[in-house]
Structure formats: structure tokens, C-alpha cells
Design a protein around this motif. Sequence first.
Motif, PDB file in Angstrom:
ATOM      1  N   TRP A 115       1.163  12.843 -20.340  1.00 37.92           N
ATOM      2  CA  TRP A 115       0.169  13.805 -19.862  1.00 37.92           C
ATOM      3  C   TRP A 115       0.014  13.807 -18.348  1.00 37.92           C
ATOM      4  O   TRP A 115      -0.672  14.655 -17.788  1.00 37.92           O
ATOM      5  CB  TRP A 115      -1.187  13.506 -20.511  1.00 37.92           C
ATOM      6  N   TRP A 116       0.640  12.824 -17.707  1.00 38.50           N
ATOM      7  CA  TRP A 116       0.473  12.665 -16.257  1.00 38.50           C
ATOM      8  C   TRP A 116       1.717  12.008 -15.680  1.00 38.50           C
ATOM      9  O   TRP A 116       2.127  10.931 -16.098  1.00 38.50           O
ATOM     10  CB  TRP A 116      -0.760  11.803 -15.993  1.00 38.50           C
ATOM     11  N   MET A 117       2.338  12.668 -14.731  1.00 36.86           N
ATOM     12  CA  MET A 117       3.567  12.139 -14.141  1.00 36.86           C
ATOM     13  C   MET A 117       3.305  11.641 -12.730  1.00 36.86           C
ATOM     14  O   MET A 117       2.684  12.320 -11.911  1.00 36.86           O
ATOM     15  CB  MET A 117       4.664  13.213 -14.105  1.00 36.86           C
ATOM     16  N   LEU A 118       3.801  10.441 -12.449  1.00 41.18           N
ATOM     17  CA  LEU A 118       3.698   9.831 -11.128  1.00 41.18           C
ATOM     18  C   LEU A 118       5.121   9.496 -10.678  1.00 41.18           C
ATOM     19  O   LEU A 118       5.848   8.791 -11.385  1.00 41.18           O
ATOM     20  CB  LEU A 118       2.851   8.560 -11.190  1.00 41.18           C
ATOM     21  N   VAL A 119       5.525   9.985  -9.512  1.00 38.43           N
ATOM     22  CA  VAL A 119       6.893   9.795  -9.032  1.00 38.43           C
ATOM     23  C   VAL A 119       6.874   9.051  -7.696  1.00 38.43           C
ATOM     24  O   VAL A 119       6.240   9.498  -6.740  1.00 38.43           O
ATOM     25  CB  VAL A 119       7.623  11.145  -8.862  1.00 38.43           C
ATOM     26  N   ALA A 152       0.790  -1.226   0.000  1.00 38.61           N
ATOM     27  CA  ALA A 152       0.000   0.000   0.000  1.00 38.61           C
ATOM     28  C   ALA A 152       0.819   1.270   0.000  1.00 38.61           C
ATOM     29  O   ALA A 152       0.262   2.366  -0.118  1.00 38.61           O
ATOM     30  CB  ALA A 152      -0.935  -0.001   1.215  1.00 38.61           C
ATOM     31  N   CYS A 153       2.136   1.162   0.142  1.00 39.24           N
ATOM     32  CA  CYS A 153       2.984   2.361   0.077  1.00 39.24           C
ATOM     33  C   CYS A 153       3.454   2.655  -1.343  1.00 39.24           C
ATOM     34  O   CYS A 153       4.032   3.709  -1.606  1.00 39.24           O
ATOM     35  CB  CYS A 153       4.191   2.203   1.004  1.00 39.24           C
ATOM     36  N   GLY A 154       3.233   1.685  -2.250  1.00 38.49           N
ATOM     37  CA  GLY A 154       3.609   1.914  -3.642  1.00 38.49           C
ATOM     38  C   GLY A 154       5.021   1.501  -3.988  1.00 38.49           C
ATOM     39  O   GLY A 154       5.467   1.702  -5.121  1.00 38.49           O
ATOM     40  N   TYR A 155       5.768   0.949  -3.021  1.00 36.11           N
ATOM     41  CA  TYR A 155       7.120   0.502  -3.320  1.00 36.11           C
ATOM     42  C   TYR A 155       7.060  -0.719  -4.229  1.00 36.11           C
ATOM     43  O   TYR A 155       6.100  -1.483  -4.219  1.00 36.11           O
ATOM     44  CB  TYR A 155       7.867   0.144  -2.038  1.00 36.11           C
ATOM     45  N   GLY A 156       8.102  -0.939  -4.976  1.00 40.02           N
ATOM     46  CA  GLY A 156       8.161  -2.091  -5.870  1.00 40.02           C
ATOM     47  C   GLY A 156       8.927  -3.225  -5.242  1.00 40.02           C
ATOM     48  O   GLY A 156       8.497  -3.801  -4.243  1.00 40.02           O
ATOM     49  N   ASP A 157      10.085  -3.564  -5.775  1.00 38.46           N
ATOM     50  CA  ASP A 157      10.922  -4.627  -5.251  1.00 38.46           C
ATOM     51  C   ASP A 157      11.685  -4.092  -4.040  1.00 38.46           C
ATOM     52  O   ASP A 157      12.636  -3.328  -4.177  1.00 38.46           O
ATOM     53  CB  ASP A 157      11.891  -5.107  -6.336  1.00 38.46           C
ATOM     54  N   ILE A 176      10.415   7.683 -11.906  1.00 42.01           N
ATOM     55  CA  ILE A 176       9.443   8.420 -12.709  1.00 42.01           C
ATOM     56  C   ILE A 176       8.541   7.445 -13.462  1.00 42.01           C
ATOM     57  O   ILE A 176       8.996   6.612 -14.235  1.00 42.01           O
ATOM     58  CB  ILE A 176      10.148   9.363 -13.693  1.00 42.01           C
ATOM     59  N   GLN A 177       7.244   7.571 -13.208  1.00 44.33           N
ATOM     60  CA  GLN A 177       6.250   6.724 -13.849  1.00 44.33           C
ATOM     61  C   GLN A 177       5.205   7.624 -14.516  1.00 44.33           C
ATOM     62  O   GLN A 177       5.309   8.837 -14.497  1.00 44.33           O
ATOM     63  CB  GLN A 177       5.598   5.811 -12.795  1.00 44.33           C
ATOM     64  N   GLY A 178       4.219   7.001 -15.122  1.00 48.23           N
ATOM     65  CA  GLY A 178       3.143   7.778 -15.731  1.00 48.23           C
ATOM     66  C   GLY A 178       3.175   7.754 -17.246  1.00 48.23           C
ATOM     67  O   GLY A 178       3.577   6.770 -17.870  1.00 48.23           O
ATOM     68  N   GLN A 226      13.462   9.423 -19.214  1.00 49.00           N
ATOM     69  CA  GLN A 226      12.407   8.579 -19.770  1.00 49.00           C
ATOM     70  C   GLN A 226      11.570   7.990 -18.632  1.00 49.00           C
ATOM     71  O   GLN A 226      12.056   7.786 -17.517  1.00 49.00           O
ATOM     72  CB  GLN A 226      13.013   7.431 -20.590  1.00 49.00           C
ATOM     73  N   PHE A 227      10.306   7.716 -18.921  1.00 51.64           N
ATOM     74  CA  PHE A 227       9.448   7.061 -17.941  1.00 51.64           C
ATOM     75  C   PHE A 227      10.014   5.675 -17.620  1.00 51.64           C
ATOM     76  O   PHE A 227      10.474   4.955 -18.513  1.00 51.64           O
ATOM     77  CB  PHE A 227       8.018   6.933 -18.470  1.00 51.64           C
ATOM     78  N   GLY A 228       9.988   5.310 -16.355  1.00 51.59           N
ATOM     79  CA  GLY A 228      10.549   4.050 -15.911  1.00 51.59           C
ATOM     80  C   GLY A 228      11.946   4.174 -15.346  1.00 51.59           C
ATOM     81  O   GLY A 228      12.452   3.234 -14.724  1.00 51.59           O
ATOM     82  N   GLN A 229      12.576   5.331 -15.507  1.00 50.27           N
ATOM     83  CA  GLN A 229      13.908   5.535 -14.976  1.00 50.27           C
ATOM     84  C   GLN A 229      13.863   6.014 -13.526  1.00 50.27           C
ATOM     85  O   GLN A 229      12.885   6.629 -13.086  1.00 50.27           O
ATOM     86  CB  GLN A 229      14.678   6.550 -15.829  1.00 50.27           C
ATOM     87  N   THR A 230      14.929   5.737 -12.794  1.00 48.65           N
ATOM     88  CA  THR A 230      15.071   6.166 -11.404  1.00 48.65           C
ATOM     89  C   THR A 230      16.305   7.048 -11.275  1.00 48.65           C
ATOM     90  O   THR A 230      17.370   6.727 -11.815  1.00 48.65           O
ATOM     91  CB  THR A 230      15.197   4.958 -10.467  1.00 48.65           C
TER      92      THR A 230
END
Length: 252
Positions: free
Chosen positions: A170-174, A53-58, A165-167, A242-246
Motif C-alpha cells: 500500500w506504500w512504496m519507499l525507494v 540520516a540519509c537513509g543509506y544502508g551498508d 524498493i522498500q515499503g 519484489q520489495f527488498g530488491q535493488t
Amino acid sequence: MGSYEYQIGVMVMVMAMAMLCLVGVVMSSQDGWDNAHATFYGGDHGEGTMQGACGYGDLFKQGYGLETTALSVSLFNDGKTCGACYELQCYDSPWCKPGTIKVTATNLCPANYTQKTGNWCNPPLKHFDLSVPMFTKIGVYKAGIIPVKYRRIPCVRSGGIKFEIQGNPWWMLVLVYNIAGDGDATDVKIKGSNTGWIQMTRNWGQKWQTWVQLNGQSLSFQVTTSDGKMVQSDDVAPKDWQFGQTFEGKQF
């Protein structure tokens, strides 16, 4: 009063003062600790500790590993405490093991209002649902649930704050993670090389969003934690991100 009675009185007073000092030391040693309970989830090797629920991945790639916990609803605080760090110790139970553990909040232990018993994560209860390896450091596995004392502690992290960086265009989710100190981002701002500072809003957990299109601009971030401290990381991402980069910024 005779000299003998006087000496006895003095001795009693000294002993009373010593007892008060001892009680004071014991009480002060417990300052900052609160009571809760702890259970475990996942497998013996940490299965089931990813995402959440915190949105973390691996959690392993992100540096949290098995030293994690899900929080009951009252402690989770709608995701505002994601990334916070706690120290736990088992107490007052024959199932306790000595020592303490340090864990990071990475998930929610959801409320269950349909069950009549065992609703440890329902408000207003304070509860920690640990990975199995962390639970068994302070308690015996077959106990299932143990009473614990806990306290909030500063987080120690390696490297800077991470921004994934995700999204879409038109919409950025970090996703903001690896935060030292208080560990929990309570405010995030983003700035493109052609914009001023833009207030981001919490989407869920530690994922922050903006609808401002920032493609082709280098990105800077301001992260504020619950203690009011702010760290600014300038030009974290180059203009060709690019989207998907950290990307990695400064640290508290």
C-alpha cells in the motif's frame, strides 16, 4: 623626470603588476573553496559509518565505503545534499597533513543546543564529521578537530543509479543512491507500465515515497539533481519485482 628616474618608475610599475598577477593567481586558485572545520566519528576501521540520516544502508555494499562524511545542519539542508561529493584539505594548522580527500555526504552531524562549547554542527557553522580513516589522511588523529577548506565536486560512480524498493503493497519507499554528477536527487518521479509519471515525495534523506499501488507493473524512474539535470530510466524493474530488491538504471 630624468631617464634614470623614468627607468626606476617603469621597474616599480612592472614589479607592482607582477605582484598583482601573482595575487590574482593565488586568489583564483582558491575560487570555489570555503572554510569549515572537520572532526571524526566511528572507529579506526569505519565502525559507525552505516545507515544514518540519509537513509543509506551498508555503505560498503553500496559503494561509498569509508570515503564518507556527516554534514553539519547548515550543510545537510534537511537531507537535500545527501549523496553530494566534497573535496577537503586541511590548512593553517600544525596538525595538517598535505593533500586532499574526496568524500560523499551520507549522514547528519546533529546540532546540540544544550552544550555551551564544542557545538561544531550547530547552525550556521559549516562542519564535516569524517570517518577516522579519512580524517587521518589530512590531519593528525590527536588533533581531534582541524580547520579545512572545502568545495563541492562532481561525484564519480561506477554503474548506474540504484533503486532499492522498500515499503509494502500500500506504500512504496525507494532509496535512490549511487548518483553521479551532482550526486543529490532533488526530484524523483516513478511510472508504472499502466500509469503516467507519478511525483514522489522525499520521506527522509534519499528515500522517496508514493502511496500509489504499483504492484504487478514494470517500473521506470526519472531522477533530477540540484543542477537541474534529469536522467530517465525506463522499465528498470520488471513487473514481478519484489520489495527488498535493488535495480539499476541509467547514469548521468
